[in-house]
Scaffold this motif. Structure first.
Motif, mmCIF file in Angstrom:
data_model
loop_
_atom_site.group_PDB
_atom_site.id
_atom_site.type_symbol
_atom_site.label_atom_id
_atom_site.label_comp_id
_atom_site.label_asym_id
_atom_site.label_seq_id
_atom_site.Cartn_x
_atom_site.Cartn_y
_atom_site.Cartn_z
ATOM 1 N N TRP A 59 14.229 -26.071 52.363
ATOM 2 C CA TRP A 59 14.874 -25.238 53.366
ATOM 3 C C TRP A 59 15.853 -24.266 52.707
ATOM 4 O O TRP A 59 17.058 -24.294 52.939
ATOM 5 C CB TRP A 59 15.565 -26.124 54.411
ATOM 6 C CG TRP A 59 14.579 -26.917 55.217
ATOM 7 C CD1 TRP A 59 13.272 -26.608 55.454
ATOM 8 C CD2 TRP A 59 14.812 -28.173 55.876
ATOM 9 N NE1 TRP A 59 12.682 -27.586 56.230
ATOM 10 C CE2 TRP A 59 13.590 -28.547 56.506
ATOM 11 C CE3 TRP A 59 15.927 -29.009 56.012
ATOM 12 C CZ2 TRP A 59 13.460 -29.728 57.241
ATOM 13 C CZ3 TRP A 59 15.801 -30.171 56.746
ATOM 14 C CH2 TRP A 59 14.572 -30.525 57.354
ATOM 15 N N ARG A 60 15.317 -23.426 51.863
ATOM 16 C CA ARG A 60 16.079 -22.384 51.185
ATOM 17 C C ARG A 60 15.341 -21.072 51.345
ATOM 18 O O ARG A 60 14.126 -21.055 51.431
ATOM 19 C CB ARG A 60 16.155 -22.676 49.686
ATOM 20 C CG ARG A 60 17.087 -23.760 49.262
ATOM 21 C CD ARG A 60 17.113 -23.817 47.756
ATOM 22 N NE ARG A 60 17.692 -22.589 47.218
ATOM 23 C CZ ARG A 60 18.990 -22.413 47.041
ATOM 24 N NH1 ARG A 60 19.822 -23.366 47.333
ATOM 25 N NH2 ARG A 60 19.448 -21.279 46.570
ATOM 26 N N GLY A 61 16.097 -19.995 51.311
ATOM 27 C CA GLY A 61 15.450 -18.689 51.347
ATOM 28 C C GLY A 61 15.271 -18.145 49.953
ATOM 29 O O GLY A 61 15.433 -18.872 48.974
ATOM 30 N N ASP A 62 14.934 -16.862 49.868
ATOM 31 C CA ASP A 62 14.833 -16.224 48.560
ATOM 32 C C ASP A 62 15.524 -14.857 48.626
ATOM 33 O O ASP A 62 16.077 -14.482 49.659
ATOM 34 C CB ASP A 62 13.365 -16.087 48.144
ATOM 35 C CG ASP A 62 12.547 -15.395 49.216
ATOM 36 O OD1 ASP A 62 13.129 -14.591 49.989
ATOM 37 O OD2 ASP A 62 11.335 -15.641 49.297
ATOM 38 N N ASP A 63 15.478 -14.125 47.538
ATOM 39 C CA ASP A 63 16.190 -12.849 47.475
ATOM 40 C C ASP A 63 15.668 -11.849 48.497
ATOM 41 O O ASP A 63 16.448 -11.128 49.128
ATOM 42 C CB ASP A 63 16.064 -12.245 46.070
ATOM 43 C CG ASP A 63 16.852 -13.048 45.047
ATOM 44 O OD1 ASP A 63 17.632 -13.935 45.478
ATOM 45 O OD2 ASP A 63 16.677 -12.815 43.837
ATOM 46 N N MET A 65 14.283 -12.384 51.404
ATOM 47 C CA MET A 65 14.777 -12.769 52.730
ATOM 48 C C MET A 65 16.249 -12.374 52.883
ATOM 49 O O MET A 65 16.660 -11.799 53.883
ATOM 50 C CB MET A 65 14.610 -14.285 52.915
ATOM 51 C CG MET A 65 15.095 -14.829 54.241
ATOM 52 S SD MET A 65 15.126 -16.642 54.224
ATOM 53 C CE MET A 65 13.484 -17.038 54.805
ATOM 54 N N ALA A 66 17.026 -12.662 51.838
ATOM 55 C CA ALA A 66 18.461 -12.364 51.890
ATOM 56 C C ALA A 66 18.696 -10.858 52.012
ATOM 57 O O ALA A 66 19.530 -10.415 52.805
ATOM 58 C CB ALA A 66 19.155 -12.919 50.651
#
Ligand SMILES: [Zn+2]
Lengths: 80, 204
Positions: A59-63, A65-66
């Motif tokens: 449950w982490r995003g990436d660059d 998405m950010a």
């Protein structure tokens, strides 16, 4: 006296230290004499830890998405 | 387990208005905030609510005082956004309090007297570290996490990943503490079932 089925219902609360007083003593007493429930509690606790460790990675995003989310908040960027 | 949100250096940079630090925060937390939003307001509005929450977080971050953890603080913001959206849309929470008290294990695990007939079997792969090294098992657990019902996903996230108190979680999700405990137990049982099945069969 607590039986195994009742213990399994209480096992999560036991892990979260939600029981006090007499209930807590009852649970300790049951675990002392019942190796099946000791194993059940251990398995439940490890499942929780393993699931949490994996969820932390999953449950982490990436660059990308950010950048997208950020572009919609910062008024100096292209967002609203 | 050191969470990015507990990182004092990150918090210092965030408060100074460092946009790269903020993007780092988004990248660590966006999927988590989305899970919480979904649990409260449902799938349709969750993306929108989370985006609004990020705007609020961005505006307020300079004033973050550290009285709670950054994680608790951000979850509170997304939870407030989701609840107010729910009111605006005049919708009912996608999950209200639940009725059933007992999360069922397999009915045939116990006899009439409540003693084990199918006691838990020995696990060869015994620690979280070893379990996560096993690719197939890892895949099985990932799948289980992904298909957990939204309320279980949110409660598991807030308790076992973010380590918020049960009282805080109840407030964040507008549930009773008793319900939070039941939902949490279900999520953990589901994970245990998956791991147990793999230990017995080598399959998901
Ligand atoms: Zn027992």
């Amino acid at each position: 006296m607590l039986n195994c089925r009742q213990f399994t219902d209480l096992a999560s609360d036991d892990i979260d230290l939600q029981h006090t007083g007499w209930k807590r003593l009852e649970i300790r007493a049951h675990l002392m004499i019942c190796r099946h429930c000791r194993r059940f509690r251990r398995h439940l606790d490890r499942s929780r830890q393993t699931g949490a460790a994996l969820a932390q990675q999953l449950w982490r995003g990436d660059d990308a998405m950010a950048d997208m989310i950020f572009s919609r908040i910062n008024p100096s960027n292209s967002g609203k | 387990m050191s969470l990015p949100a507990d990182d004092q250096e990150l918090i210092r940079r965030l408060k100074m208005g460092d946009n790269n630090a903020f993007k780092q925060l988004i990248s660590s937390y966006h999927p988590k905030l989305l899970i919480v939003a979904r649990a409260i307001v449902g799938d349709v509005f969750a993306e929108d609510v989370t985006q609004e929450a990020w705007s609020s977080i961005y505006k307020a971050i300079a004033k973050f005082e550290g009285r709670s953890s950054l994680s608790t603080w951000m979850i509170q913001i997304v939870s407030n956004e989701a609840k107010s959206r729910l009111r605006r849309e005049k919708r009912h929470s996608s999950f209200g309090d639940i009725d059933e008290v007992r999360p069922e294990l397999d009915a045939n695990s116990f006899n009439g007297g409540g003693h084990w007939v199918n006691p838990p079997s020995h696990w060869d792969i015994n620690t979280p570290e070893l379990m996560l090294q096993e690719d197939q098992l890892r895949h099985c657990i990932e799948h289980t996490l992904t298909i957990l019902p939204e309320n279980q996903k949110a409660v598991f996230l807030l308790r076992d990943v973010e380590q918020h108190s049960l009282e805080t979680i109840a407030e964040q999700l507008s549930l009773s503490e008793a319900n939070v405990r039941v939902i949490l137990h279900r999520a953990r049982l589901q994970l245990m079932k998956t791991i147990n099945h793999y230990q017995e069969t080598g399959e998901c």
